[in-house]
Design a protein around this motif. Structure first.
Motif, PDB file in Angstrom:
ATOM      1  N   SER A 120     -10.138   7.250 -10.521  1.00 54.67           N
ATOM      2  CA  SER A 120      -9.568   8.488 -11.068  1.00 54.67           C
ATOM      3  C   SER A 120      -9.531   8.359 -12.586  1.00 54.67           C
ATOM      4  CB  SER A 120      -8.162   8.729 -10.518  1.00 54.67           C
ATOM      5  OG  SER A 120      -7.600   9.852 -11.153  1.00 54.67           O
ATOM      6  N   ARG A 121      -9.671   9.489 -13.242  1.00 52.18           N
ATOM      7  CA  ARG A 121      -9.610   9.497 -14.710  1.00 52.18           C
ATOM      8  C   ARG A 121      -8.183   9.289 -15.231  1.00 52.18           C
ATOM      9  NH1 ARG A 121      -7.895  14.266 -16.881  1.00 52.18           N
ATOM     10  NH2 ARG A 121      -7.656  16.011 -15.410  1.00 52.18           N
ATOM     11  N   LEU A 122      -7.211   9.426 -14.343  1.00 48.80           N
ATOM     12  CA  LEU A 122      -5.822   9.240 -14.751  1.00 48.80           C
ATOM     13  C   LEU A 122      -5.379   7.785 -14.662  1.00 48.80           C
ATOM     14  CD1 LEU A 122      -4.175  12.328 -12.961  1.00 48.80           C
ATOM     15  CD2 LEU A 122      -4.902  12.139 -15.338  1.00 48.80           C
ATOM     16  N   ILE A 123      -6.184   6.985 -13.973  1.00 47.20           N
ATOM     17  CA  ILE A 123      -5.803   5.585 -13.771  1.00 47.20           C
ATOM     18  C   ILE A 123      -6.677   4.710 -14.642  1.00 47.20           C
ATOM     19  CG2 ILE A 123      -5.565   3.721 -12.091  1.00 47.20           C
ATOM     20  CD1 ILE A 123      -5.263   5.866  -9.920  1.00 47.20           C
ATOM     21  N   ARG A 124      -6.045   3.768 -15.302  1.00 48.08           N
ATOM     22  CA  ARG A 124      -6.754   2.806 -16.160  1.00 48.08           C
ATOM     23  C   ARG A 124      -6.221   1.415 -15.817  1.00 48.08           C
ATOM     24  NH1 ARG A 124      -6.831   2.599 -22.806  1.00 48.08           N
ATOM     25  NH2 ARG A 124      -8.436   0.915 -22.965  1.00 48.08           N
ATOM     26  N   ARG A 161       0.835  -1.199   0.000  1.00 48.48           N
ATOM     27  CA  ARG A 161       0.000   0.000   0.000  1.00 48.48           C
ATOM     28  C   ARG A 161       0.871   1.250   0.000  1.00 48.48           C
ATOM     29  NH1 ARG A 161      -4.579   1.890  -1.885  1.00 48.48           N
ATOM     30  NH2 ARG A 161      -5.249   3.745  -0.682  1.00 48.48           N
ATOM     31  N   ILE A 162       1.939   1.251   0.766  1.00 46.37           N
ATOM     32  CA  ILE A 162       2.813   2.417   0.832  1.00 46.37           C
ATOM     33  C   ILE A 162       3.496   2.640  -0.536  1.00 46.37           C
ATOM     34  CG2 ILE A 162       4.938   3.311   1.853  1.00 46.37           C
ATOM     35  CD1 ILE A 162       4.133   1.858   4.457  1.00 46.37           C
ATOM     36  N   ALA A 163       3.977   1.519  -1.180  1.00 41.69           N
ATOM     37  CA  ALA A 163       4.652   1.640  -2.474  1.00 41.69           C
ATOM     38  C   ALA A 163       3.711   2.142  -3.540  1.00 41.69           C
ATOM     39  CB  ALA A 163       5.244   0.300  -2.875  1.00 41.69           C
ATOM     40  N   MET A 164       2.444   1.617  -3.510  1.00 44.15           N
ATOM     41  CA  MET A 164       1.480   2.042  -4.517  1.00 44.15           C
ATOM     42  C   MET A 164       1.150   3.513  -4.347  1.00 44.15           C
ATOM     43  SD  MET A 164      -0.177   1.220  -7.157  1.00 44.15           S
ATOM     44  CE  MET A 164       0.046  -0.524  -7.153  1.00 44.15           C
ATOM     45  N   ASP A 165       1.035   3.947  -3.098  1.00 42.92           N
ATOM     46  CA  ASP A 165       0.734   5.359  -2.875  1.00 42.92           C
ATOM     47  C   ASP A 165       1.896   6.243  -3.389  1.00 42.92           C
ATOM     48  OD1 ASP A 165      -1.654   4.695  -1.768  1.00 42.92           O
ATOM     49  OD2 ASP A 165      -0.918   4.757   0.325  1.00 42.92           O
ATOM     50  N   MET A 166       3.052   5.767  -3.144  1.00 42.69           N
ATOM     51  CA  MET A 166       4.224   6.532  -3.592  1.00 42.69           C
ATOM     52  C   MET A 166       4.248   6.633  -5.118  1.00 42.69           C
ATOM     53  SD  MET A 166       7.000   4.919  -0.947  1.00 42.69           S
ATOM     54  CE  MET A 166       8.364   5.621  -1.788  1.00 42.69           C
ATOM     55  N   ILE A 167       3.922   5.501  -5.801  1.00 42.50           N
ATOM     56  CA  ILE A 167       3.941   5.499  -7.271  1.00 42.50           C
ATOM     57  C   ILE A 167       2.838   6.387  -7.805  1.00 42.50           C
ATOM     58  CG2 ILE A 167       3.609   4.042  -9.302  1.00 42.50           C
ATOM     59  CD1 ILE A 167       4.954   1.765  -7.742  1.00 42.50           C
ATOM     60  N   LYS A 188       1.419   8.836  -6.294  1.00 39.48           N
ATOM     61  CA  LYS A 188       1.746  10.229  -6.013  1.00 39.48           C
ATOM     62  C   LYS A 188       2.708  10.793  -7.056  1.00 39.48           C
ATOM     63  CE  LYS A 188       3.475  13.182  -2.305  1.00 39.48           C
ATOM     64  NZ  LYS A 188       4.032  13.226  -0.908  1.00 39.48           N
ATOM     65  N   MET A 189       3.722   9.991  -7.414  1.00 39.07           N
ATOM     66  CA  MET A 189       4.686  10.443  -8.433  1.00 39.07           C
ATOM     67  C   MET A 189       4.044  10.549  -9.788  1.00 39.07           C
ATOM     68  SD  MET A 189       8.435   8.949  -9.351  1.00 39.07           S
ATOM     69  CE  MET A 189       9.090   9.620  -7.826  1.00 39.07           C
ATOM     70  N   ALA A 190       3.161   9.563 -10.132  1.00 40.09           N
ATOM     71  CA  ALA A 190       2.484   9.607 -11.432  1.00 40.09           C
ATOM     72  C   ALA A 190       1.575  10.820 -11.515  1.00 40.09           C
ATOM     73  CB  ALA A 190       1.687   8.325 -11.651  1.00 40.09           C
ATOM     74  N   SER A 191       0.965  11.160 -10.376  1.00 36.38           N
ATOM     75  CA  SER A 191       0.099  12.326 -10.365  1.00 36.38           C
ATOM     76  C   SER A 191       0.908  13.601 -10.579  1.00 36.38           C
ATOM     77  CB  SER A 191      -0.653  12.390  -9.025  1.00 36.38           C
ATOM     78  OG  SER A 191      -1.463  13.557  -8.936  1.00 36.38           O
ATOM     79  N   SER A 192       2.131  13.626 -10.039  1.00 36.80           N
ATOM     80  CA  SER A 192       2.983  14.807 -10.218  1.00 36.80           C
ATOM     81  C   SER A 192       3.629  14.870 -11.594  1.00 36.80           C
ATOM     82  CB  SER A 192       4.070  14.841  -9.142  1.00 36.80           C
ATOM     83  OG  SER A 192       4.930  13.728  -9.293  1.00 36.80           O
ATOM     84  N   GLN A 193       3.604  13.749 -12.338  1.00 33.12           N
ATOM     85  CA  GLN A 193       4.250  13.704 -13.680  1.00 33.12           C
ATOM     86  C   GLN A 193       3.216  13.225 -14.688  1.00 33.12           C
ATOM     87  OE1 GLN A 193       7.825  11.295 -13.545  1.00 33.12           O
ATOM     88  NE2 GLN A 193       8.752  12.534 -11.888  1.00 33.12           N
ATOM     89  N   ARG A 194       2.190  14.045 -14.899  1.00 33.93           N
ATOM     90  CA  ARG A 194       1.097  13.644 -15.784  1.00 33.93           C
ATOM     91  C   ARG A 194       1.509  13.566 -17.258  1.00 33.93           C
ATOM     92  NH1 ARG A 194      -4.124  16.968 -13.256  1.00 33.93           N
ATOM     93  NH2 ARG A 194      -3.989  16.082 -11.126  1.00 33.93           N
ATOM     94  N   TYR A 195       2.577  14.202 -17.595  1.00 35.55           N
ATOM     95  CA  TYR A 195       3.005  14.180 -19.011  1.00 35.55           C
ATOM     96  C   TYR A 195       3.754  12.876 -19.348  1.00 35.55           C
ATOM     97  CZ  TYR A 195       7.264  15.702 -16.593  1.00 35.55           C
ATOM     98  OH  TYR A 195       8.324  15.790 -15.721  1.00 35.55           O
ATOM     99  N   ARG A 196       3.882  11.948 -18.404  1.00 30.73           N
ATOM    100  CA  ARG A 196       4.498  10.650 -18.650  1.00 30.73           C
ATOM    101  C   ARG A 196       3.443   9.556 -18.449  1.00 30.73           C
ATOM    102  NH1 ARG A 196       8.816  13.269 -15.862  1.00 30.73           N
ATOM    103  NH2 ARG A 196      10.670  13.482 -17.213  1.00 30.73           N
ATOM    104  N   GLN A 197       3.731   8.432 -19.089  1.00 27.62           N
ATOM    105  CA  GLN A 197       2.837   7.297 -19.001  1.00 27.62           C
ATOM    106  C   GLN A 197       3.474   6.252 -18.095  1.00 27.62           C
ATOM    107  OE1 GLN A 197       2.026   5.418 -22.722  1.00 27.62           O
ATOM    108  NE2 GLN A 197       0.452   4.052 -21.907  1.00 27.62           N
TER     109      GLN A 197
END
Length: 958
Positions: free
Chosen positions: A925-929, A893-899, A901-910
């Motif tokens: 979330s609309r950012l998660i598929r 859970r901690i690792a997923m939150d960290m990932i 969080k980083m993905a949310s801060s770097q929306r221009y990357r996939q």
């Protein structure tokens, strides 16, 4: 071309080969080249092999379990693209080195192009300067015309000066020629006087020889006649003395008889008279013996005188033979030494002298190497003429030739070191060396049957031949083997033209009115067969020794005869004394008998008659004695006169012989002097003739040059009427004219293609300027590249430090979210990376290697490391495979939150996350598929194959 979508299809064959197809938005095939795909990946910064972009579980496990810190550092470098930057930097530096090589090649090519450009430019300028060059050519022609005139004028002035000098030299040569003519006249007169004196001496000697022989024979006859007259005179004198004694005794007896008157002693008186008569007869017999002994003693004394004279003569001949034998032995010893070295024939010091000459010549002490001895440089065509040639050349056989007086002084010094002070040295002839033999055809003697000395010799060296011609005039000396023929040719008729003397095979010298016999019988130096000469000398030595032995035997025989005759003379003298003693005793006895006659009657008349007979006989003997004495005195005077005459003749002959030798030497010296002066006269005559010919040639050349000057002056005025002062010489002007004509001709030949020359010049210039600009640009680029690369390398190092620091900070921050702590130690110099992780509080546990962690802790640490790399690395997408497989629910859970969080801060990357866990717990979330794959069928019967197409099926249509 592609649109908004680029589709990449990869085909993997069974063999393992790969092929790519790049399609656009509409599905159309755009390219099948891998280079195009690589360019697209580089453009979008997609690194397929970068573990930051795609990190599988296996790769992460290998990374975390790797013990090699260098591999971790390489992973870090590759993830942050620092490795790509380093490789790009190395590639740029290699490209820079290759570019610099190209610059060097370009500079070499640039030099060649510059040379070609200059040539083209020169040709271009020559076209423009063609008219100028033609004008300059005309000016040079004008200068050339008057330069030739000036040179001719200078040449004429020099020639006139030389002619003037030569005319003054003509006067000096003429004066020297007159002086030498006077010297030759004096020498000829002196030679004629000495020759006349020698002829008189020879004639006097020849005339004295028969007179001396006659005087000797006359002396012998007169000595014999005087001795015979002396014997007869002594005999008459002894007889007269005996008669005188007998008469005196007889008269004394008559007186005694007259005084005696007693006739009683007549028988005794007769007995005494008988005894006296017997004693007188004995006296006469003894006196006859005395006369005989006197004659024999005189004969023995004459024989002794003859033997003494012959002994003296034999002793003189023996001394001559002894001296000749010593000379022959020395010559034989000398010839034996020449077996190994023929040069020793000319003197024992000659080989050493020649070695010294060679050494001095190598050192450069001689102007020209001396030649000699001359005898070693000649060969005989006819060996029978060897003695004649030796007698002709005499001391010249040993002579040396020098080129000048400097060489003579050097050679004298070498001889002084090798020859003893008191010994004679070879003659040195100083004459300029020539390579050709004198032309003597006009002054050489000629005879159809007999050769000259010059033609009888083979002479390879012209210097030797010329020296013998100069010193001995060998071209005028004939060689005639037979003495009668020589006399016939030289004396019975007029000698051949140019012939002054001849030599016979025996070495005799024949002149027109004189004949000198040679004292030598064999050649010594020019003989070809040394062994034959040695055998001849050995035989001659044996003959001389035999002759010497015969002389010694004869001397001993004469000495024996002298001793015997002396003994006989002594014996006869002793017998003569004994006879005289006997005679005296008999006379005493007769006197005693006569004194004993006393009172005896003597026939006085008989005694008186006997006394008269004795007186008469005495008168006859006295008259005969006077005649004998007068005859003896006359013969004594004649003998004394004959002895004086003989001695006078002997003295005259001796004086004539003594005076002939110096006269001969003086004659030879005068001849050599005269010959030398004649050679000098001929030398000056030839020099004067050559000088006059040269002077005449120079005068003719001067006249010809003056005529040429007039022609050149007229031609120069025709070319350029006004005279030009020219400073350059005609040769320099000629070279300039030739060079200018050649240049004009070249330019004239190329003048018809003027446009082509201009085009070539422009092209060459443009090419040169273009290449020069490129080379300069490349040099500037290299210089700028050096500056940029230096700056970039510093920036790279700074960027690497920044990334390292960021990575450490992100890693520590991410670990701290679960109360973990850790360290990342970078060693850029050794290219190593050390990672340590501490679960729990930092003060309660020690740092440990990641391999000692549990699966969840290790997965969490991996996620923290990957997330720290994501924070510092640039990539359009991020992919993780089963990142949470070993995590518990808390860590996951901690690792997923960290990932997230980083993905949310770097929306221009996939971000692509692959996990077997259920992700339903994630917030919407609309950012998660979330994509779920269906579970595979696990049954054996109904197991389905993967949906791969067969390898041989056709690809779908584009």
């Amino acid at each position: 071309m592609y649109g908004d979508v680029i589709t990449v299809q990869q085909h993997i064959s069974v063999e393992g080969s790969r092929s790519y197809k790049l399609k656009g938005q509409t599905g159309n095939l755009v390219s099948a080249k891998k280079e195009e795909l690589t360019a697209i990946l580089d453009h979008f910064n997609i690194q397929v092999d970068n573990p930051v972009s795609v990190l599988t579980q296996e790769m992460s496990k290998q990374f975390l379990q790797s013990k090699n810190e260098g591999d971790k550092y390489k992973f870090f470098m590759k993830a942050t693209q620092l490795e790509q930057m380093k490789e790009d930097y190395s590639y740029i530096m290699d490209t820079k080195a290759r570019t610099w090589d190209q610059i060097e090649q370009g500079e070499e090519r640039l030099h060649e192009l510059r040379r070609q450009c200059l040539e083209k430019e020169e040709r271009f300028q020559s076209i423009a300067d063609l008219s100028v060059m033609r004008k300059k050519l005309e000016d040079l022609k004008h200068e050339m015309a008057w330069a030739l005139v000036g040179e001719y004028e200078k040449e004429i002035e020099e020639m006139r000066s030389k002619v003037s000098v030569e005319e003054q030299r003509t006067l000096r040569l003429t004066q020297k020629l007159e002086d030498w003519q006077a010297k030759v006249s004096v020498a000829e007169e002196k030679f004629k006087v000495i020759q006349s004196n020698l002829e008189k001496i020879n004639e006097e000697a020849i005339a004295l020889e028969p007179k001396c022989s006659e005087a000797k024979e006359d002396l012998i006859r007169k000595k014999k006649a005087y001795n015979d007259a002396e014997v007869l005179h002594n005999r008459c004198r002894n007889e007269f003395r005996g008669l005188e004694r007998d008469g005196e005794q007889l008269r004394n007896r008559i007186e005694e008889l007259k005084r005696s008157a007693d006739q009683s002693l007549e028988p005794a008186r007769r007995e005494r008279q008988r005894k006296i008569a017997e004693l007188n007869e004995m006296i006469r017999s003894y006196r006859d013996q005395e006369d005989l002994l006197g004659q024999e003693m005189e004969r023995f004394q004459q024989a002794m005188e003859k033997d003494k004279e012959e002994h003296s003569k034999i002793m003189q001949e023996e001394a001559d033979v002894q001296q000749m034998l010593s000379t022959k032995r020395k010559h034989l010893h000398h010839l034996k030494e020449t077996r190994t070295n023929r040069l020793k024939q000319f003197g024992s010091q000659v080989p050493a002298l020649l070695e010294a000459i060679d050494e001095a010549h190598r050192k450069g002490q001689f102007t020209r190497k001396p030649v000699g001895p001359l005898g070693a440089c000649i060969r005989l065509r006819d060996p029978e003429l060897a003695l004649a040639i030796e007698c002709c050349l005499k001391g010249l056989i040993f002579a040396f030739c020098c080129h000048n007086y400097k060489d003579e002084r050097v050679l004298q010094g070498l001889m002084k070191n090798l020859y003893p002070p008191a010994s004679s040295r070879p003659q040195i002839i100083v004459s300029e060396f020539r390579n050709e033999v004198y032309d003597v055809t006009r002054r050489a003697a000629y005879h159809p049957e007999f050769p000259t000395v010059l033609t009888a010799l083979e002479i390879d060296n012209a210097v030797v031949a010329n020296s013998l011609i100069d010193m001995r005039r060998i071209e005028t000396v004939l060689l005639i083997k037979s003495s009668p023929l020589a006399r016939a040719v030289m004396q019975s008729q007029k000698p051949p033209k140019n012939c002054n003397e001849a030599f016979t095979a025996e070495g005799d010298q024949v002149f027109e009115r004189r004949y000198y016999s040679s004292e030598r019988t064999r050649p010594r130096y020019l003989t070809g067969d040394v062994e034959k000469e040695i055998r001849h000398l050995e035989k001659e030595v044996e003959n001389r020794m035999a002759q010497l032995a015969a002389f010694q035997r004869h001397v001993r025989s004469l000495e024996s005869d002298l001793r015997k005759n002396q003994e006989l003379v002594t014996s006869h003298h002793r017998d003569l004394k004994e006879l005289k003693i006997k005679v005296r005793k008999i006379i005493v006895e007769i006197k005693d008998l006569e004194n004993e006659e006393e009172n005896q009657s003597v026939d006085i008349s008989t005694l008186e008659e006997e006394d008269e007979e004795i007186k008469k006989r005495m008168k006859e003997v006295e008259g005969e004695m006077k005649v004998r004495k007068e005859e003896m005195e006359s013969l004594r005077k004649q003998k004394a006169d004959a002895e004086q005459t003989y001695e006078d003749f002997k003295l005259k002959i001796h004086r004539v012989s003594e005076s002939a030798e110096p006269a001969k030497e003086e004659l030879n010296q005068a001849y050599m002097e005269m010959d030398s002066q004649k050679r000098s006269l001929r030398h000056y005559e030839e020099r004067l003739k050559q000088h006059m010919d040269a002077l005449q040639a120079k005068k003719e050349e001067l006249a010809q040059t003056e005529r040429e000057l007039e022609e050149k002056t007229a031609l120069a005025k025709k070319i350029c009427p006004e005279r030009i002062e020219v400073k350059k010489s005609a040769s320099v002007l000629d070279k300039e004219i030739t060079h200018l004509r050649r240049k004009i001709q070249i330019e004239s030949d190329s003048h018809g293609d003027r446009e082509e020359i201009i085009r070539q010049y422009k092209e060459a210039k443009e090419t040169y300027q273009d290449l020069d600009g490129k080379v300069k640009s490349l040099k500037k680029f290299i210089k700028l590249l050096d500056e940029i690369m230096t700056q970039r390398y510093r920036t790279y190092q700074q960027f690497r430090r920044c990334l390292t620091l960021r990575c450490k900070l992100y890693f520590d921050n991410l670990l701290s979210q679960r109360a973990y702590s850790g360290k990342m130690l970078f060693d850029h110099k050794n290219e190593t990376l050390a990672i340590t992780v501490q679960p729990g509080e930092g003060s309660q546990a020690a740092f440990s290697d990641m391999r000692s962690l549990s699966g969840g802790e290790r997965s969490f640490s991996t996620v923290c490391f990957i997330l720290s790399l994501w924070s510092i690395a640039e990539s359009p997408f991020r992919c993780l495979d089963e990142f949470d497989v070993y995590m518990d629910m808390v860590n996951r859970r901690i690792a997923m939150d960290m990932i997230l969080k980083m993905a949310s801060s770097q929306r221009y990357r996939q971000f692509i996350l692959l996990t077997p866990q259920n992700m339903s717990s994630l917030p919407p979330s609309r950012l998660i598929r979330i994509l779920r794959m269906p579970d595979p069928e696990r049954g054996q019967k109904g197991q389905r194959a993967l949906p791969f197409q067969p390898a041989n099926r056709d690809q779908e249509e584009e």
